[in-house]
Design a protein around this motif. Structure first.
Motif, PDB file in Angstrom:
ATOM      1  N   LEU A   1       0.704  -1.311  -0.031  1.00 15.68           N
ATOM      2  CA  LEU A   1       0.009   0.000  -0.043  1.00 15.68           C
ATOM      3  C   LEU A   1       0.872   1.219   0.048  1.00 15.68           C
ATOM      4  CD1 LEU A   1      -3.004  -1.013   2.442  1.00 15.68           C
ATOM      5  CD2 LEU A   1      -3.183  -0.639  -0.060  1.00 15.68           C
ATOM      6  N   CYS A   2       1.752   1.454   0.861  1.00 12.69           N
ATOM      7  CA  CYS A   2       2.647   2.680   0.908  1.00 12.69           C
ATOM      8  C   CYS A   2       4.176   2.507   0.313  1.00 12.69           C
ATOM      9  CB  CYS A   2       2.597   3.090   2.325  1.00 12.69           C
ATOM     10  SG  CYS A   2       3.478   2.062   3.546  1.00 12.69           S
ATOM     11  N   GLY A   3       4.538   1.233   0.015  1.00 17.40           N
ATOM     12  CA  GLY A   3       6.044   1.042  -0.245  1.00 17.40           C
ATOM     13  C   GLY A   3       6.840   1.118   0.917  1.00 17.40           C
TER      14      GLY A   3
ATOM     15  N   PHE B   1       1.394  -6.095   3.882  1.00 14.51           N
ATOM     16  CA  PHE B   1       1.391  -5.045   4.297  1.00 14.51           C
ATOM     17  C   PHE B   1       2.539  -4.559   5.476  1.00 14.51           C
ATOM     18  CE2 PHE B   1      -2.944  -6.475   3.348  1.00 14.51           C
ATOM     19  CZ  PHE B   1      -3.144  -5.716   2.293  1.00 14.51           C
ATOM     20  N   CYS B   2       2.818  -3.193   5.514  1.00  9.94           N
ATOM     21  CA  CYS B   2       3.908  -2.871   6.702  1.00  9.94           C
ATOM     22  C   CYS B   2       2.950  -2.643   7.908  1.00  9.94           C
ATOM     23  CB  CYS B   2       4.385  -1.409   6.153  1.00  9.94           C
ATOM     24  SG  CYS B   2       3.189  -0.094   6.502  1.00  9.94           S
ATOM     25  N   GLU B   3       3.936  -2.597   9.131  1.00  8.93           N
ATOM     26  CA  GLU B   3       3.127  -2.571  10.306  1.00  8.93           C
ATOM     27  C   GLU B   3       2.123  -1.470  10.328  1.00  8.93           C
ATOM     28  OE1 GLU B   3       5.206  -3.068  14.528  1.00  8.93           O
ATOM     29  OE2 GLU B   3       6.389  -3.538  13.130  1.00  8.93           O
ATOM     30  N   GLY B   4       2.389  -0.279   9.918  1.00  5.84           N
ATOM     31  CA  GLY B   4       1.611   0.959   9.948  1.00  5.84           C
ATOM     32  C   GLY B   4       0.378   0.857   9.243  1.00  5.84           C
ATOM     33  N   CYS B   5       0.308   0.162   7.885  1.00  3.61           N
ATOM     34  CA  CYS B   5      -0.753  -0.039   7.218  1.00  3.61           C
ATOM     35  C   CYS B   5      -1.684  -1.162   7.729  1.00  3.61           C
ATOM     36  CB  CYS B   5      -0.410  -0.316   5.790  1.00  3.61           C
ATOM     37  SG  CYS B   5       0.217   1.139   4.962  1.00  3.61           S
ATOM     38  N   ALA B   6      -0.714  -2.318   8.251  1.00  2.00           N
ATOM     39  CA  ALA B   6      -1.770  -3.357   8.806  1.00  2.00           C
ATOM     40  C   ALA B   6      -2.580  -2.766   9.978  1.00  2.00           C
ATOM     41  CB  ALA B   6      -0.845  -4.435   9.285  1.00  2.00           C
TER      42      ALA B   6
HETATM   43 ZN    ZN Z   1       2.220   0.398   4.466  1.00  2.00          ZN
END
Ligand code: ZN
Ligand code: ZN
Length: 233
Positions: A16-18, A26-31
């Protein structure tokens, strides 16, 4: 071993954010932001709509009591907002099919105690499938069937006419629009089966209900699961 080396050379990045991610997906933030959209009790025991008050117990909503749907239960993992909406749009309109697997992973936790024996995706019409090149519901259903180790049946529930975009249609129009749009090949194979019907987003439930109607007619019991539900909490 090879995977560990590849992860060092090419660290997984968030779809989502690269940003760098700990694992594929997904990264921790997006998850974390996706989890914020997870639907929790109290919900309608039938259609799964979340109730506004955070207190209270699950019960059937007025709409389901008045007009019981053809599925025995429908559940959605998330509210169709924020990062969940981004992820589904990325898959559906951005054509990034790699989003399907991590999404399915997150959705599997919302099946609950329902014990299906087959996984069936909501089909796209052949024309739409040609246009998009893939059926996002099938991609999610395929991953789900792997996670919960159940057979995937994707070629027996068919959409016989192109119902067009449901976006912008009101509940009654949606119902009319999908009425009679689905059919079963080999309906006898569904007799006595508990089917997990999979779609990406549910809005009014008209499509899920119409698919469930033909499955129910063939003697199946349907539990529907979607990644997201278009509701405001
Ligand atoms: Zn992300
Ligand atoms: Zn309901």
């Amino acid at each position: 071993m090879l995977k560990a080396v590849l992860d060092i050379v090419f660290p997984p990045v968030c779809l989502l954010c690269g940003e760098r991610a700990l694992k594929k997906g997904f990264c921790e933030g997006c998850a974390g932001l996706i989890e914020k959209e997870r639907i929790t009790t109290p919900i309608c025991t039938i259609c799964g709509i979340p109730f506004i008050s955070p207190r209270g117990v699950d019960h059937a909503c007025g709409k389901c009591v008045e007009e019981p749907p053809s599925f025995s239960a429908a559940r959605s993992a998330f509210v169709f907002e924020g990062k969940v909406l981004d992820a589904i749009h990325k898959l559906k309109y951005g054509g990034d099919t790699s989003v399907a697997a991590p999404l399915a992973n997150l959705v599997s936790g919302s099946i609950g105690g329902h014990r299906p024996c087959l996984v069936v995706p909501v089909p796209l019409h052949a024309g739409r499938l040609r246009e998009r090149g893939f059926n996002q519901s099938l991609l999610i259903a395929r991953e789900l069937s792997r996670i919960i180790s159940l057979p995937l049946i994707y070629n027996r529930l068919k959409r016989t006419r192109d119902t067009g975009q449901q976006v912008g249609l009101k509940a009654l129009e949606r119902k009319k629009n999908v009425s009679g749009a689905f059919t079963l090949v080999e309906p006898g194979s569904f007799k006595g089966k508990k089917v997990l019907l999979v779609d990406d987003v549910v809005t009014t439930g008209a499509t899920l209900n119409e698919c469930s109607k033909v499955l129910k007619r063939a003697g199946a019991v349907v539990v529907a699961i979607t990644v997201a539900r278009a509701v405001k909490l």
